[in-house]
Design a protein around this motif. Structure first.
Motif: not given
Length: 343
Positions: A55, A58-59, A62, A199, A203, A258, A300-301, A304, A307-308
């Motif tokens: 996470a 990914a964050c 992003l 990303l 994932f 995050g 957006g974070i 994300t 979504v995770i």
């Protein structure tokens, strides 16, 4: 007359007995069912750390993509709102008159707002990083510049402006920065594609990790699942238990990752605001822009993280249902459970 206590009828006794049993049944406390999986174990803690790392990456990706896109858009806006007229020095040309003439010709076109002649002092400052201080521009064959501000929504006809300048002032050339704008747009698109690629890789790695962790938990609790199946528990019930377990783990891990990413960007922005006067910060700001992702970046974070968590939960559910289906297939086929070839 004898005093005798009257005995209750038999039907009254039979009616009071179910009432007592009902009262006893209501007074009994139902023992809560324990979860199939323990709320905390080594596998769950390890998976939580892995999800937190995924996470965070990914964050971070992003936020970096969002920041670079904003910086590229700012560069594109700054470049596209100005054009530059360059006049090369010539012994037969009066430079001051040529600069003024070029400015007037450019401002005669519809779509231009204002013009500014870069004087000798400003030109010398532009050359200081390469030639040092104390320069006399008149002794060097340095081109002079005229900066024309244009209307971005209704730009002038650059081809006609270029032809008119080359006709009236042969030493003048027009640079509308279209080449730089195209390169910036291409760079921004490439950066976005790379960010989305990273990303997708993050994932994918996270989903594979959840699959392995779920199968490990199933292997360690296989006897419990078989007993539940034997007594009539449906696969959806077992899947929901695993789904709740991995949902809690994924929410904790994604929330931690995050939060670390948001704290990183907030700290970088705070550090940049307090060191604006240093040359290192100025160079970093000119190259990467502001280390700020804004409200949309933080949203957006958060998205994300959600979504995770959803991907982890869905992956665990599908993995459990698939594993239970395999168990049912083995139980329905004795030859597979005994290891013997089918007849």
């Amino acid at each position: 007359m004898n005093d005798r206590t009257p005995t209750p009828p038999s039907n009254v006794k039979s009616q009071s007995q179910p009432a007592k049993q009902q009262a006893r049944r209501v007074s009994m406390q139902v023992r809560p069912t324990a979860p199939i999986l323990p709320p905390s174990n080594i596998q769950g803690n390890a998976l939580m750390v892995v999800i937190a790392i995924m996470a965070f990456l990914a964050c971070l990706t992003l936020g970096a993509v969002s920041m670079i896109r904003a910086t590229a858009a700012s560069w594109q806006s700054q470049i596209s709102r100005e054009v530059t007229i360059q006049i090369k020095p010539d012994d037969n040309v009066n430079m001051d008159q040529a600069l003024t003439r070029a400015k007037d010709l450019a401002l005669s076109f519809v779509g231009t707002k204002s013009g500014q002649i870069v004087d000798e002092a400003a030109t010398a400052r532009l050359l200081e990083p390469w030639l040092g201080t104390g320069l006399d521009i008149k002794d060097l064959p340095v081109p002079r510049l005229v900066i024309i501000t244009i209307d971005e929504s209704h730009p002038p006809d650059f081809a006609a402006m270029r032809d008119l300048l080359s006709t009236q002032i042969p030493q003048a050339t027009l640079d509308d920065h279209r080449n730089w704008v195209d390169k910036l747009v291409s760079m921004a698109r490439t950066t976005v594609l790379i960010g989305f690629g990273v990303l997708i890789l993050v994932f994918t790695a996270m989903i594979l990790t959840v699959i392995f962790a779920t199968r490990g938990a199933l292997s360690g609790n296989r006897h419990i699942i078989e007993v539940l199946h034997f007594v009539g528990a449906e696969s959806q019930f077992v899947a929901r238990e695993f789904q709740k377990h991995f949902l809690k783990i994924s929410l904790k891990g994604a929330g931690a990752g995050g939060f670390m990413a948001a704290a990183f960007f907030a700290f970088a922005s705070f550090l940049q605001d307090n060191t604006l006067a240093t040359p290192q910060t100025d160079q970093a700001t000119a190259l990467f822009g502001r280390f700020e992702i804004g409200l949309s970046g933080y949203m957006g974070i958060f998205a994300t993280m959600i979504v995770i968590a959803l991907l982890t939960t869905l992956t665990a559910r599908l993995t459990v249902i698939s594993a239970i289906y395999d168990i049912d297939q083995i139980r329905s086929d004795p030859s597979r459970s005994s290891g013997l070839p089918p007849d």
